[in-house]
Design a protein around this motif. Structure first.
Motif, PDB file in Angstrom:
ATOM      1  N   CYS A 175       0.829  -1.244   0.055  1.00 53.42           N
ATOM      2  CA  CYS A 175      -0.049  -0.110   0.005  1.00 53.42           C
ATOM      3  C   CYS A 175       0.887   1.001  -0.077  1.00 53.42           C
ATOM      4  O   CYS A 175       0.537   2.331  -0.593  1.00 53.42           O
ATOM      5  CB  CYS A 175      -0.681  -0.081   1.159  1.00 53.42           C
ATOM      6  SG  CYS A 175      -2.116  -1.154   1.059  1.00 53.42           S
ATOM      7  N   GLU A 176       2.102   1.189   0.654  1.00 56.21           N
ATOM      8  CA  GLU A 176       2.855   2.307   0.684  1.00 56.21           C
ATOM      9  C   GLU A 176       3.353   2.456  -0.428  1.00 56.21           C
ATOM     10  O   GLU A 176       3.683   3.513  -1.208  1.00 56.21           O
ATOM     11  CB  GLU A 176       3.991   2.009   1.842  1.00 56.21           C
ATOM     12  CG  GLU A 176       3.321   2.106   3.333  1.00 56.21           C
ATOM     13  CD  GLU A 176       4.450   1.804   4.515  1.00 56.21           C
ATOM     14  OE1 GLU A 176       5.576   1.695   3.876  1.00 56.21           O
ATOM     15  OE2 GLU A 176       4.020   1.827   5.570  1.00 56.21           O
ATOM     16  N   ALA A 177       3.906   1.422  -1.343  1.00 55.82           N
ATOM     17  CA  ALA A 177       4.842   1.429  -2.660  1.00 55.82           C
ATOM     18  C   ALA A 177       3.488   1.957  -3.701  1.00 55.82           C
ATOM     19  O   ALA A 177       4.232   2.912  -4.383  1.00 55.82           O
ATOM     20  CB  ALA A 177       5.229   0.053  -3.004  1.00 55.82           C
ATOM     21  N   GLU A 178       2.369   1.629  -3.458  1.00 55.89           N
ATOM     22  CA  GLU A 178       1.149   1.912  -4.525  1.00 55.89           C
ATOM     23  C   GLU A 178       1.124   3.331  -4.264  1.00 55.89           C
ATOM     24  O   GLU A 178       0.969   4.272  -5.454  1.00 55.89           O
ATOM     25  CB  GLU A 178       0.058   1.095  -4.223  1.00 55.89           C
ATOM     26  CG  GLU A 178      -1.095   1.558  -4.922  1.00 55.89           C
ATOM     27  CD  GLU A 178      -2.387   0.959  -4.775  1.00 55.89           C
ATOM     28  OE1 GLU A 178      -3.579   1.574  -5.126  1.00 55.89           O
ATOM     29  OE2 GLU A 178      -2.630  -0.044  -3.796  1.00 55.89           O
ATOM     30  N   ALA A 179       0.912   3.954  -3.038  1.00 52.12           N
ATOM     31  CA  ALA A 179       0.795   5.247  -2.805  1.00 52.12           C
ATOM     32  C   ALA A 179       2.012   6.243  -3.343  1.00 52.12           C
ATOM     33  O   ALA A 179       1.610   7.423  -3.968  1.00 52.12           O
ATOM     34  CB  ALA A 179       0.471   5.654  -1.371  1.00 52.12           C
ATOM     35  N   ALA A 180       3.027   5.809  -3.170  1.00 48.19           N
ATOM     36  CA  ALA A 180       4.298   6.462  -3.621  1.00 48.19           C
ATOM     37  C   ALA A 180       4.124   6.813  -5.297  1.00 48.19           C
ATOM     38  O   ALA A 180       4.562   7.441  -5.800  1.00 48.19           O
ATOM     39  CB  ALA A 180       5.395   5.934  -2.918  1.00 48.19           C
ATOM     40  N   GLU A 181       3.884   5.563  -5.832  1.00 45.79           N
ATOM     41  CA  GLU A 181       3.797   5.371  -7.440  1.00 45.79           C
ATOM     42  C   GLU A 181       2.620   6.106  -7.750  1.00 45.79           C
ATOM     43  O   GLU A 181       3.067   6.892  -8.905  1.00 45.79           O
ATOM     44  CB  GLU A 181       3.877   3.933  -7.624  1.00 45.79           C
ATOM     45  CG  GLU A 181       3.903   3.666  -9.176  1.00 45.79           C
ATOM     46  CD  GLU A 181       5.027   4.053  -9.952  1.00 45.79           C
ATOM     47  OE1 GLU A 181       5.029   4.318 -11.202  1.00 45.79           O
ATOM     48  OE2 GLU A 181       6.103   4.195  -9.349  1.00 45.79           O
ATOM     49  N   ARG A 182       1.601   6.127  -7.243  1.00 48.99           N
ATOM     50  CA  ARG A 182       0.414   6.918  -7.630  1.00 48.99           C
ATOM     51  C   ARG A 182       0.770   8.454  -7.544  1.00 48.99           C
ATOM     52  O   ARG A 182       0.765   9.291  -8.566  1.00 48.99           O
ATOM     53  CB  ARG A 182      -0.655   6.581  -6.577  1.00 48.99           C
ATOM     54  CG  ARG A 182      -1.999   7.105  -7.179  1.00 48.99           C
ATOM     55  CD  ARG A 182      -3.133   6.811  -6.296  1.00 48.99           C
ATOM     56  NE  ARG A 182      -3.246   5.369  -6.119  1.00 48.99           N
ATOM     57  CZ  ARG A 182      -4.009   4.975  -6.907  1.00 48.99           C
ATOM     58  NH1 ARG A 182      -4.917   5.410  -7.709  1.00 48.99           N
ATOM     59  NH2 ARG A 182      -4.314   3.424  -6.508  1.00 48.99           N
ATOM     60  N   GLU A 183       1.513   8.838  -6.634  1.00 46.62           N
ATOM     61  CA  GLU A 183       2.017  10.218  -6.545  1.00 46.62           C
ATOM     62  C   GLU A 183       3.133  10.581  -7.599  1.00 46.62           C
ATOM     63  O   GLU A 183       3.070  11.683  -8.307  1.00 46.62           O
ATOM     64  CB  GLU A 183       2.369  10.342  -5.017  1.00 46.62           C
ATOM     65  CG  GLU A 183       2.736  12.009  -4.858  1.00 46.62           C
ATOM     66  CD  GLU A 183       1.877  12.898  -4.884  1.00 46.62           C
ATOM     67  OE1 GLU A 183       1.947  14.198  -5.167  1.00 46.62           O
ATOM     68  OE2 GLU A 183       0.705  12.458  -4.566  1.00 46.62           O
TER      69      GLU A 183
END
Length: 756
Positions: A299-307
């Protein structure tokens, strides 16, 4: 060479297999716990609910009504009852037109089979030519082929006349069907409900601009060149990495749900897993804690990639979806050249949102030509090397010929059961296994080419698969089979006699194709309706992953018509029927059974099971028509070659006319009908726009379109939407960030009427 006994054994095996599949389906479909497997389409439409919600537990699982078992075959007439207009409304035009391919086969081959059995079968049977050729392996079935006609006999006039009948009748049926499908498509488009792709084009290869971002540049260009019709746009983001993270997160969530459900059923023992490959090796840990921690990391990696995707300008591709106020405006833009430079601002109709293959939108346009070239080379080598397994299959298909070269196998082959099984059943099933693996490779190659829609991917894959079937399965089976079959004779005869041997042997390969038709077209189609794999997967998911009704709905796998695999396979039957109708007509009844049975099965599947991923409005029909024409021309050329080996020179002048006339017919149909499948008439667009303005004068089209072409990974969340400059429609000027428009080196690409 498969004898009549071998064919009988193969027929018995495949008929019994088909009956077993049909009986299993008839019983399984009646059980309440299988309802979502065999009727998922009605659940997705919200028309059907879970059966037998009240009563004893056993009645919720098993059907205890004995009367329903007496009507276990009622699915057959029910599948035929739904009228075609209702079928189109229920399943879409793609599905309705697809099953018409099977109907086309029946229209062509049923009359031809009747005529061939009345005329050609007696002519072939009484020829008595094969008995006079020494050292030639043949069976009673081969006596029904053209090989049994003596060299130079006037009996060949019957085959030439039959080829003329085949050609003209096939063209007549094809013309009427093309005309019918074209009318259906135009009516479908005219009566179709509003869809985002009717107002949207995709523009690619947007040239870079030093003064503006891609979004601003697209906005500026279309406001200048389409000032009265441009509405809004959405740029394309490279979100492939983010999409992989989202898919991985979904997979981990499934495992977490599985272990949570397992723990709830047995709270005394906490589930464990291993941290290594597929949970098979590594350190043993608490499964719930492990997957919870992995989910948090993801979830942390997804949020960073989304940003990263949203804020990084490099994530924006040189492409955009551009929407217009009217269908007419979109049609003009999609079907015209936008710039004086023909390699920039390339526009085409946008696929409907569910038809988009998002991964390929991130491919730079300049790479596409290189990718296509590399895949063309790869296809050539793949086609060439695939001849090796085809040759091995054909060596199995004719044990009598192999025994001449490998005599140590003779004792085993003397066993009638072994011989009949190997010759009558094994070659067909072996070839089918090769053909199951092949589409996976071809689909991957089509994806590498960079096509942006699922429908175009399937059509391109179908083209590759058809080429494969034509070269390797049909031509490869004939040529390779002939070489193995007559290997001994080729070595011990003069070179001038080889063409005659080949000409005699080609029609005798019909026995191999009969076994393949029974495996693939009879038992294979019956296995399709049983849906064994979706049945097992649904119950596994229902047991280990399902918590709510929504989870149960997601566990359903309705599947869909796979055009890339199904249509080329159907074309093999068209080729076989057209080629062998005038050569070995005994093949036709087997093909007719396939077309009739497949029509019934797939009509049932379309009504009750399949949920199509997209709707193209039968855009594939020109390909279907062209491939049937190719099969017809192959049949004409093959008969011409056979006649040349039979020393019947009079036939050449008569048969050479047929391919010419057939090609002219194809060109005529292409000019007459194909444009309806490639272009959207401006007249139709204007009619629909006018009607919509009259019936819905307050329609907020911009709101309807603003999220239609957003990447699936961004749906349901916050996403920056570019502001559309058409909100200031009263302004005669087009806003731009360029400090001096005339000084910009890219100014020539825009209208000279614009002033900054």
């Amino acid at each position: 060479m498969a004898s009549l006994q071998d064919i009988s054994v193969a027929a018995a095996i495949n008929i019994l297999s088909a009956l077993a599949f049909l009986l299993a389906f008839a019983i399984l479909r009646l059980q309440p716990f299988n309802d979502r497997v065999y009727f998922p389409k009605w659940y997705l439409k919200g028309i059907r609910g879970s059966p037998r919600r009240s009563g004893a537990l056993v009645s919720k699982i098993f059907n205890l009504d004995c009367r329903t078992y007496l009507r276990f075959l009622n699915w057959m007439p029910v599948a035929l009852k739904m009228p075609e207009p209702e079928l189109i409304d229920h399943a879409g035009l793609d599905s309705a037109v697809f099953i018409r391919i099977y109907l086309l086969g029946l229209k062509i081959f049923v009359p031809l089979a009747v005529l061939a059995f009345v005329v050609l079968v007696p002519v072939n049977w009484t020829g008595e030519s094969l008995q006079n050729i020494k050292d030639l392996t043949f069976s009673d079935i081969d006596k029904l082929s053209i090989s049994n006609i003596p060299t130079g006999s006037n009996r060949f006039w019957a085959h030439i006349g039959m080829q003329y009948v085949i050609s003209f009748w096939t063209c007549y049926v094809l013309y009427n069907e093309y005309k019918k499908i074209t009318t259906m498509r135009l009516h479908f488009i005219a009566s179709e409900k509003r869809r985002p792709d009717q107002f949207t084009v995709i523009v690619r290869n947007v040239p870079p601009d030093p003064d503006e971002s891609v979004s601003e540049h697209v906005e500026h260009f279309f406001c200048v060149n389409h000032p009265d019709h441009y509405l809004t746009h959405r740029v394309v983001y490279n979100a492939n990495k983010l999409a992989k993270l989202v898919a991985e997160k979904k997979s981990l969530q499934n495992w977490l749900t599985y272990y949570q459900n397992k723990y709830e059923r047995n709270p005394e023992q906490k589930p464990t897993t291993k941290t290594g490959f597929w949970g098979l090796c590594g350190t043993k840990v608490d499964a719930i804690d492990h997957y919870t921690a992995e989910m948090e990391k993801l979830c942390e990696a997804e949020a960073a990639e989304r940003e990263q995707v949203i804020t990084d300008p490099k994530a924006i591709m040189c492409a955009a979806f551009v929407s217009f106020k009217t269908r007419w405006g979109a049609a003009v833009c999609a079907q015209t050249q936008q710039s004086r430079n023909p390699t920039t601002w390339l526009t085409e109709w946008a696929p409907e949102p569910r038809d988009i293959y998002w991964d390929n939108l991130a491919i730079p346009y300049v790479e596409l030509a290189i990718r296509k070239l590399l895949m063309a080379v790869a296809l050539f080598f793949l086609t060439f090397f695939f001849m090796i397994p085809i040759a091995l299959v054909q060596s199995i298909a004719n044990i009598d010929g192999i025994v001449k070269v490998l005599p140590f196998l003779k004792p085993l082959m003397k066993m009638k059961v072994v011989k009949s099984f190997v010759q009558g059943f094994l070659p067909g099933i072996a070839l089918k296994i090769f053909l199951i693996i092949l589409p996976i490779i071809l689909k991957t190659m089509s994806k590498i080419e960079g096509l942006i829609s699922l429908s175009s991917l399937e059509r391109r894959t179908a083209g590759k698969y058809y080429l494969f079937i034509l070269v390797n399965v049909f031509l490869g089976s004939i040529i390779t089979g002939t070489a193995f079959q007559q290997l001994h004779k080729f070595i011990n005869q003069s070179a001038t006699a080889i063409p005659k041997t080949v000409g005699v042997s080609i029609p005798m390969k019909a026995t191999f194709f009969i076994t393949y038709i029974m495996v693939d077209g009879w038992a294979g189609i019956a296995a399709e309706i049983l849906r064994l794999v979706p049945l097992i997967m649904f119950h596994l998911k229902n047991t280990f992953l399902v918590k709510t009704e929504k989870d149960r709905e997601q566990a359903m796998d309705p599947g869909c018509l796979d055009f890339s695999i199904s249509e080329p396979r159907i074309q093999l039957y068209f080729i076989l029927g057209l080629v062998y109708a005038a050569v070995t007509p005994i093949l036709l009844p087997f093909i007719i059974v396939f077309f009739a049975f497949a029509y019934l099965v797939f009509r049932h599947q379309i009504i009750n099971v399949y949920d199509q991923k997209y709707e193209s409005g039968a855009a594939f029909w020109p390909d279907v028509h062209q491939r049937v024409i190719i099969g017809l021309m192959i049949s004409q050329l093959l008969l011409m070659g056979l006649m040349s080996t039979k020393e019947f020179g009079k036939s050449t002048a008569l048969l050479i006319i047929l391919p010419v006339l057939t090609f002219w017919f194809h060109r005529y149909c292409k000019g007459r009908f194909e444009s309806a499948f490639l272009k959207f008439p401006l007249q139709e667009a204007m009619v629909k726009d006018t009607l919509e303005r009259a019936t819905e004068p307050n329609l907020n089209l911009k709101k309807y379109l603003q999220d239609a072409y957003i990447h699936p990974v961004f749906k349901g969340g916050e996403f920056e939407r570019p502001e559309a400059i058409d909100e200031e429609e009263s302004s005669p000027l087009v806003p731009t960030k360029r400090s001096a428009y005339k000084s910009s080196k890219h100014g020539s690409e825009l209208s000279s009427d614009v002033e900054s």
